[in-house]
Design a protein around this motif. Sequence first.
Motif, short mmCIF file in Angstrom:
data_model
loop_
_atom_site.label_atom_id
_atom_site.label_comp_id
_atom_site.label_asym_id
_atom_site.label_seq_id
_atom_site.Cartn_x
_atom_site.Cartn_y
_atom_site.Cartn_z
N PHE A 27 0.84 -1.19 0.00
CA PHE A 27 0.00 0.00 0.00
C PHE A 27 0.88 1.26 0.00
O PHE A 27 0.69 2.19 -0.80
CB PHE A 27 -0.92 -0.02 1.23
CG PHE A 27 -1.83 1.17 1.32
CD1 PHE A 27 -2.92 1.28 0.46
CD2 PHE A 27 -1.59 2.17 2.24
CE1 PHE A 27 -3.74 2.38 0.54
CE2 PHE A 27 -2.42 3.27 2.32
CZ PHE A 27 -3.51 3.38 1.47
N PHE A 28 1.90 1.25 0.89
CA PHE A 28 2.77 2.43 0.97
C PHE A 28 3.60 2.58 -0.31
O PHE A 28 3.83 3.69 -0.78
CB PHE A 28 3.67 2.34 2.21
CG PHE A 28 2.88 2.61 3.46
CD1 PHE A 28 2.37 3.88 3.73
CD2 PHE A 28 2.60 1.59 4.37
CE1 PHE A 28 1.61 4.13 4.86
CE2 PHE A 28 1.85 1.83 5.50
CZ PHE A 28 1.36 3.11 5.74
N PHE A 77 -4.99 0.35 -8.50
CA PHE A 77 -4.50 -0.78 -7.69
C PHE A 77 -4.85 -0.61 -6.22
O PHE A 77 -5.19 -1.56 -5.53
CB PHE A 77 -2.97 -0.93 -7.86
CG PHE A 77 -2.58 -1.66 -9.12
CD1 PHE A 77 -3.56 -2.04 -10.03
CD2 PHE A 77 -1.26 -1.97 -9.39
CE1 PHE A 77 -3.21 -2.71 -11.19
CE2 PHE A 77 -0.90 -2.65 -10.54
CZ PHE A 77 -1.88 -3.01 -11.46
N MET A 78 -4.76 0.64 -5.75
CA MET A 78 -5.08 0.90 -4.34
C MET A 78 -6.52 0.48 -4.05
O MET A 78 -6.81 -0.17 -3.05
CB MET A 78 -4.93 2.40 -4.04
CG MET A 78 -3.59 2.77 -3.50
SD MET A 78 -3.71 4.46 -2.94
CE MET A 78 -2.43 5.19 -3.88
N LEU A 85 -10.01 1.54 2.57
CA LEU A 85 -8.92 2.47 2.87
C LEU A 85 -8.30 2.98 1.56
O LEU A 85 -8.13 4.19 1.36
CB LEU A 85 -7.85 1.77 3.72
CG LEU A 85 -6.62 2.63 3.98
CD1 LEU A 85 -6.96 3.76 4.95
CD2 LEU A 85 -5.47 1.79 4.52
N GLY A 86 -8.03 2.03 0.64
CA GLY A 86 -7.46 2.39 -0.65
C GLY A 86 -8.37 3.37 -1.37
O GLY A 86 -7.91 4.37 -1.95
N PHE A 87 -9.68 3.11 -1.31
CA PHE A 87 -10.65 3.96 -2.01
C PHE A 87 -10.62 5.38 -1.43
O PHE A 87 -10.59 6.37 -2.17
CB PHE A 87 -12.05 3.35 -1.85
CG PHE A 87 -13.15 4.20 -2.41
CD1 PHE A 87 -13.29 4.37 -3.79
CD2 PHE A 87 -14.05 4.84 -1.57
CE1 PHE A 87 -14.32 5.15 -4.31
CE2 PHE A 87 -15.07 5.62 -2.08
CZ PHE A 87 -15.20 5.78 -3.45
N ARG A 88 -10.60 5.46 -0.09
CA ARG A 88 -10.63 6.79 0.54
C ARG A 88 -9.39 7.61 0.18
O ARG A 88 -9.48 8.77 -0.22
CB ARG A 88 -10.71 6.64 2.07
CG ARG A 88 -12.11 6.29 2.49
CD ARG A 88 -12.31 6.46 3.98
NE ARG A 88 -13.58 5.87 4.33
CZ ARG A 88 -13.76 5.03 5.31
NH1 ARG A 88 -12.76 4.68 6.07
NH2 ARG A 88 -14.96 4.54 5.56
N LEU A 130 -15.69 0.86 -9.30
CA LEU A 130 -14.87 -0.27 -8.82
C LEU A 130 -15.18 -0.56 -7.35
O LEU A 130 -15.37 -1.72 -6.94
CB LEU A 130 -13.39 0.14 -8.96
CG LEU A 130 -12.39 -0.99 -9.11
CD1 LEU A 130 -12.71 -1.80 -10.33
CD2 LEU A 130 -10.98 -0.40 -9.22
N GLN A 131 -15.28 0.53 -6.57
CA GLN A 131 -15.54 0.36 -5.14
C GLN A 131 -16.93 -0.23 -4.90
O GLN A 131 -17.11 -1.09 -4.05
CB GLN A 131 -15.39 1.72 -4.42
CG GLN A 131 -15.68 1.69 -2.92
CD GLN A 131 -14.78 0.69 -2.18
OE1 GLN A 131 -13.80 0.20 -2.73
NE2 GLN A 131 -15.15 0.36 -0.95
N LYS A 132 -17.92 0.22 -5.68
CA LYS A 132 -19.29 -0.34 -5.53
C LYS A 132 -19.24 -1.84 -5.77
O LYS A 132 -19.85 -2.63 -5.06
CB LYS A 132 -20.24 0.31 -6.57
CG LYS A 132 -20.65 1.72 -6.21
CD LYS A 132 -22.02 1.70 -5.52
CE LYS A 132 -22.35 3.03 -4.89
NZ LYS A 132 -21.78 3.30 -3.59
N ASN A 133 -18.50 -2.23 -6.82
CA ASN A 133 -18.38 -3.65 -7.14
C ASN A 133 -17.69 -4.41 -6.01
O ASN A 133 -18.11 -5.50 -5.63
CB ASN A 133 -17.61 -3.80 -8.45
CG ASN A 133 -17.73 -5.20 -8.98
OD1 ASN A 133 -18.83 -5.73 -9.02
ND2 ASN A 133 -16.62 -5.82 -9.32
N ASN A 134 -16.65 -3.79 -5.44
CA ASN A 134 -15.95 -4.41 -4.30
C ASN A 134 -16.91 -4.67 -3.15
O ASN A 134 -16.90 -5.72 -2.54
CB ASN A 134 -14.86 -3.47 -3.77
CG ASN A 134 -13.56 -3.64 -4.51
OD1 ASN A 134 -13.45 -4.56 -5.33
ND2 ASN A 134 -12.61 -2.78 -4.27
N GLU A 135 -17.74 -3.64 -2.84
CA GLU A 135 -18.66 -3.77 -1.71
C GLU A 135 -19.66 -4.89 -1.95
O GLU A 135 -20.00 -5.65 -1.05
CB GLU A 135 -19.40 -2.45 -1.46
CG GLU A 135 -18.51 -1.44 -0.74
CD GLU A 135 -19.11 -0.05 -0.72
OE1 GLU A 135 -20.27 0.12 -1.16
OE2 GLU A 135 -18.40 0.88 -0.28
#
Length: 575
Positions: A27-28, A77-78, A85-88, A130-135
């Motif tokens: 992540f970093f 990728f994040m 966290l990556g999304f935010r 992407l995030q919606k799909n992740n959720e």
Amino acid sequence: MKKNKVSIIEKTLNSISNRKRAPVAGFFALLILYFVATFLTSSLAGAQGSIKIVGSSVQVYAFAGVFAALANICIIFMVLFYGKLGFRIAMIALCIQIPMISMGIFVRKNLSSLSGLFTDIFTIIAIILLQKNNERMDRYQEKLRDQAINDMLTQLPNRFACSELVNDLIKRGEKFTAVSIDINHFKSINDSIGFNAGNAVLIEIASRWKTIADSGLSGTLDFITRLSGDEFALIIRDYRSDEDIIKTIRQYESALSNRVTIDDCDLYITASFGYAEFPTDADNLNSLFSYSDAAMSESKRLNSSDHIMRFTPDLLKAGRSLEIERKIRAALEDDTIYFNLQPQFDLEHKLRGFEALARMKDSDGNNISPGEFIPIAEKVGLVDKIDGTVFRKSAEFFGTLLKKSPAPDVILSVNVSVRHLMKNDFLDEMREIVRTSGVPASQLEVEITESIMIDSAEKALECILELKRMGMKIAIDDFGTGYSSLSYLNKFPADLLKIDKSFIDKMNANESSKKYVAAIISIGHIMNFDVISEGVEQPEQLETLREIGCDFIQGYIWGRPLSPDDAEAVYMGAV
Ligand code: C2E
Ligand code: CA
Ligand code: CA
């Protein structure tokens, strides 16, 4: 309470299906790469000059696009690998960029940044999707995980979760106890009130047990699961002694003492509990559960009032019943079956009489419980011989007592199994015993269990009527455990109704159990029966029975089953 230990269970369950998270270092790395790429993009965007690549000259600012694309890939990728966290972080980074790019366009009139602005906006839209799909995937995984480890009906953890936990504990070498639990007579609940109501019973029981397990009130660390049907398993940890284990199991047992009301039907539920300990009794999951199951089945089979049993290697002896059968045959042959007499009293403590109870010892002199050998004798057709022996010996003894000191009101009660009752020579045998013992038939009482009477109604009724004609009394034993209808009871020529110990045990648990016993007594009285309560152990029970008008009691409070000599002392003291 005990949060740290509880979290071990949680962790075990979570580890079953939680998806693996990518390493934090990654992540970093992405974050740093993103900032470097963004910095290079903005530095190169306004740069002049060109460099030569394979013979052609390329403007330096053209590389800005390459680094912009790299920054966007870092952002994607994040979101892909680091969830919320990556999304935010990605959103914050992109949103900070928008005013910066806009300044370039609107303040510095640098229209070449227009493509950057659009790329930024499109990337924001892409990562939101992407995030919606992740959720959606997370919710789906969560559901799958729930289905894998939870029982859908009761919401308790299921067999899989139970074996995961047990395997984990075994791996760590932690001491624990596995308890197999089975609801008694669950089939008849299902048959009598229906499948849906049966399910409602399971849900209610599960919720009562879950409350105990979650509250930590038992003082031990408990994990309750439903394995299948009416089978449950309890894992107990963090205890010191066998007493602690039993104390905890009793909590689960007493959670059933309040009636379960389903569709306006009041049900009184009991369960059988068998337990085995890791590593004392078994060192692997399969043996452990087969041992706790064996103890549970044995407790069920004995049908005693104590529904809790620990595994002992004895239970494994194949053919335990064969062994008992051999012992019964030997005892009959050697004429070593003997009897104890348990006194019965009225509520003023005046002696009513005695119940003769069969006793048998094995070759080492240890007592074998009638709860164990009577059912086997019934199965192999030896019970009539035991009944006969106990009746003959106890009547003979009682005859000598009466001769020493006559007491025309005192009664001798004997148990008669239905197999015995159905034998053709049963009545002749009874007449013979009455004649040789010299006990007046009016001082003899035959106890027949309620369930047996219903199963074999007509012929049994004929025999019983004949016993009555001879002048004997009839008692209905274990009343309340069968399902006799009022009209059936009404035509039954009984003198005494014996309320089963299980009702007396829970009588003082709540007002409705007390009313239930009071109702049995009233019904008995309306039908002209006397009523006796069995298994009275505590002064409070005696007080309640006095209050609700019970006629007689039989129980440890005023007399355990006694040897003939001790019974003689009680008799002589009373007459
Ligand atoms: P049962 O006829 O219901 O006998 C009462 C049982 O309850 C006896 O157990 C007695 O010892 C026990 N009991 C009485 N008061 C108390 C009390 O206050 N607390 C507790 N915990 N128990 C109490 P036992 O002697 O083990 O007999 C068990 C069963 O075996 C009897 O239950 C009866 O069904 C059967 N049985 C015993 N003797 C004979 C017999 O000669 N013939 C037949 N067919 N069955 C017998
Ligand atoms: Ca009895
Ligand atoms: Ca009884």
